[in-house]
Design an enzyme around this catalytic site. Sequence first.
Site, PDB file in Angstrom:
ATOM      1  CG  HIS A 156      -1.132 -77.987 -46.066  1.00 28.49           C
ATOM      2  ND1 HIS A 156      -0.063 -77.063 -46.448  1.00 28.49           N
ATOM      3  CD2 HIS A 156      -1.876 -77.513 -45.096  1.00 28.49           C
ATOM      4  CE1 HIS A 156      -0.218 -76.018 -45.660  1.00 28.49           C
ATOM      5  NE2 HIS A 156      -1.381 -76.227 -44.808  1.00 28.49           N
ATOM      6  CB  SER A 277      -2.356 -99.729 -70.397  1.00 32.45           C
ATOM      7  OG  SER A 277      -1.308-100.268 -70.573  1.00 32.45           O
ATOM      8  CE  LYS A 283      -1.827 -98.356 -65.058  1.00 35.25           C
ATOM      9  NZ  LYS A 283      -1.216 -97.083 -65.462  1.00 35.25           N
ATOM     10  CD  GLU A 290      -2.959 -88.854 -67.069  1.00 41.24           C
ATOM     11  OE1 GLU A 290      -2.303 -89.000 -68.185  1.00 41.24           O
ATOM     12  OE2 GLU A 290      -3.219 -89.594 -66.030  1.00 41.24           O
TER      13      GLU A 290
END
Length: 472
Positions: A156, A277, A283, A290
């Site tokens: 979980h 970024s 970043k 992704e």
Amino acid sequence: MAQLWGGRFTKETDKLVYQFNASISFDRKFYKQDIEGSIAHVRMLGRQGIVTPEESKALAEELKKILSEVEAGTLLITEQYEDIHSFVEAELIRRLGDTGKKLHTGRSRNDQVALDMRMYIRMEVAQTDALLKELLETILTIMKAHTDTIMPGFTHLQKAQPVTLAHHMGAYFEMFKRDRQRMRDIYERMNYCPLGSGALAGTTYPLDRAYTAQALGFYAPSLNSMDGVSDRDYVIEYLSALATVMMHLSRFSEEVIIWNSNEYQFVEIDDGYSTGSSIMPQKKNPDIAELVRGKAGRVYGALVSLLTTMKGIPLAYNKDMQEDKELTFDAADTAKGCLALFNGMLATMRFRKEQMRKSAALGFTNATDAADYLVNHGVAFRDAHGIIGRLVLYCIEKNCSIDELTLDELKAASPVFEEDVYEAVSMETCVNKRLTVGAPGKAAMEQVIRMEEEYLAKSVFPQADWEEALLS
Ligand code: ARG
């Protein structure tokens, strides 16, 4: 507009119709398979006396030349032709005149395209297998280096019990191993040759289908000509296996993204595999992971699309089947690209062992083992569960872990606790006492690693059999 038919037509095909119908923009991708298939076909025509030995030789030699010129970039496949089959035949006729016109004797584009696609997918299956094998090698290297690297195991997405990085990686090893097995299964079922099926009903020429099948590296000719021209099961099976590969890669990517987050900091993705970024200077984003996660949807789409295309098609060939190509090519290129990139990202990723260990130690991942300690000292499991549950609550209030409590505090929860509890609930004990096959304990893990090593060493794809047969 150059096409192979037209004799029975009184009017030129409408330009839009021609474009809608044409497939050269994508079936040019299997020019090699198309030419190899044609070479086997003309050799067989010669052996069977359907064309003369001289004609057969001239056709085969010229086809080889066309192939090497296409590969060298000196002969361009232009969209002036309807499809790759027309291109090759037109080129052959341009060069050999009347002899070139004999290429298509005893053949239809229906069995030709069925052959080309099958050979192309067979190659893709082999290449996918090779990429999966490389990924498995990377995973195994990490496993070998991290049998002592303790990290939290989750259920979980809540910390559950301590495991090791080797163990966690071992789960992915199993998944990609099954993906390789699926490639092998598909290969075994698909490796039968449809050439000679004709348009649908075979042909009246005395073709030697066993010869062409063998020359092209197939086990044998397919056994029903209607099925031969209209079977696309192997494409569906391949797309289905790719969908599963992508599902595995996507789950793995999701974990990399979580592990790479500021909150977890279990891993650091190499600069070469991260992006920045345009506005936030701090970043370093896991874009590759992704994108891999995102591209899973695209590959699933190809599978559903082809299943839907095929579901209403009566026997035998129908033009709907031309739709098998673009999405399949895209799915194969996508999945293979994802495998290669993910492998590179994984191989260069840094694992932050201290951070993982700290996370495992702070998450009550030894609570089960603390309860087991009580059970081993005579407390019934359900009572032990309650005692440790209350102890965890106490720890949460104190903001500490179970092993940071004093023996007095532990005894207050249960008089059964003794000094040896600290050893019993240490992260190392929790992991290394789990010694059943497949568990994270170091000895059990090392045994599995040896088995996986053996598997990798002896798992060879039968690709060489047909690669050597072709064009020899
Ligand atoms: N481009 C076609 C395909 O991909 C080749 C077969 C054409 N056959 C035909 N009868 N129109 O399926």
